[in-house]
Enzyme design. Structure first.
Site, mmCIF file in Angstrom:
data_model
loop_
_atom_site.group_PDB
_atom_site.id
_atom_site.type_symbol
_atom_site.label_atom_id
_atom_site.label_comp_id
_atom_site.label_asym_id
_atom_site.label_seq_id
_atom_site.Cartn_x
_atom_site.Cartn_y
_atom_site.Cartn_z
ATOM 1 N N TYR A 100 53.036 52.571 79.080
ATOM 2 C CA TYR A 100 53.607 52.334 77.754
ATOM 3 C C TYR A 100 55.091 52.616 77.609
ATOM 4 C CZ TYR A 100 49.149 51.094 75.834
ATOM 5 O OH TYR A 100 47.979 50.436 75.586
ATOM 6 N N GLY A 160 58.777 51.937 78.008
ATOM 7 C CA GLY A 160 59.539 50.727 78.304
ATOM 8 C C GLY A 160 59.045 49.590 77.423
ATOM 9 N N GLY A 206 56.893 46.723 75.896
ATOM 10 C CA GLY A 206 55.472 46.385 75.844
ATOM 11 C C GLY A 206 54.575 47.555 76.185
ATOM 12 N N HIS A 218 54.792 56.273 70.162
ATOM 13 C CA HIS A 218 56.098 55.746 69.748
ATOM 14 C C HIS A 218 56.005 54.241 69.497
ATOM 15 C CE1 HIS A 218 60.402 54.540 70.568
ATOM 16 N NE2 HIS A 218 60.559 55.496 69.659
ATOM 17 N N ASP A 219 55.331 53.513 70.386
ATOM 18 C CA ASP A 219 55.130 52.072 70.185
ATOM 19 C C ASP A 219 54.379 51.818 68.882
ATOM 20 O OD1 ASP A 219 56.356 51.660 72.625
ATOM 21 O OD2 ASP A 219 54.557 50.934 73.653
ATOM 22 N N ASP A 279 61.681 58.058 66.758
ATOM 23 C CA ASP A 279 62.406 58.447 67.968
ATOM 24 C C ASP A 279 62.399 59.960 68.154
ATOM 25 O OD1 ASP A 279 62.903 55.760 68.313
ATOM 26 O OD2 ASP A 279 65.065 55.888 67.968
#
EC number: 3.1.1.4
Length: 122
Positions: free
Chosen positions: A27, A29, A31, A47-48, A89
């Site tokens: 996960y 990076g 995508g 985070h995604d 973040d």
């Protein structure tokens, strides 16, 4: 934005986001798929998911304000989008810092094709 996120990561981990977190696990990076490989990869998964909730924002490019003192990152004033992006973040950078003891170099540059487990839902 991504440069600010990189700086937060450096503050909390003493590591450069590039290369330490840009393609870590399934996960970290661009995508993501499958099941997170460990606690650090889970930080990226969360985070995604956080970014996915910000449908009217541009988390990779919007600039926000934050401050850092004695190892504590505090998000500053700004638009609702800026504040939310900063919080996504900040939470990820803190998560990376908390999980440094279990960071595994073998998950750096982890190939996507090995991420075959069913994906979790946010």
């Amino acid at each position: 934005n991504l440069l600010q996120f990189n700086k937060m990561i450096k503050i909390m981990t003493k590591k450069n986001a590039i290369p330490s977190y840009t393609s870590y696990g399934c996960y970290c990076g661009w995508g993501g798929r499958g099941r997170p490989k460990d606690a650090t990869d889970r930080c990226c998964f969360v985070h995604d998911c956080c970014y996915e909730k910000l449908t009217d924002c541009s988390p990779k490019t919007d600039i926000y304000s934050y401050s850092w003192k004695s190892g504590v990152i505090t998000c500053g004033e700004g638009t609702p989008c800026e504040k939310q992006i900063c919080e996504c973040d900040r939470a990820a950078a803190v998560c990376f810092g908390e999980n440094l003891p279990t960071y595994k170099k073998r998950y750096m540059f982890y190939p996507d094709f090995l991420c075959t487990d069913p994906s979790e839902k946010c």
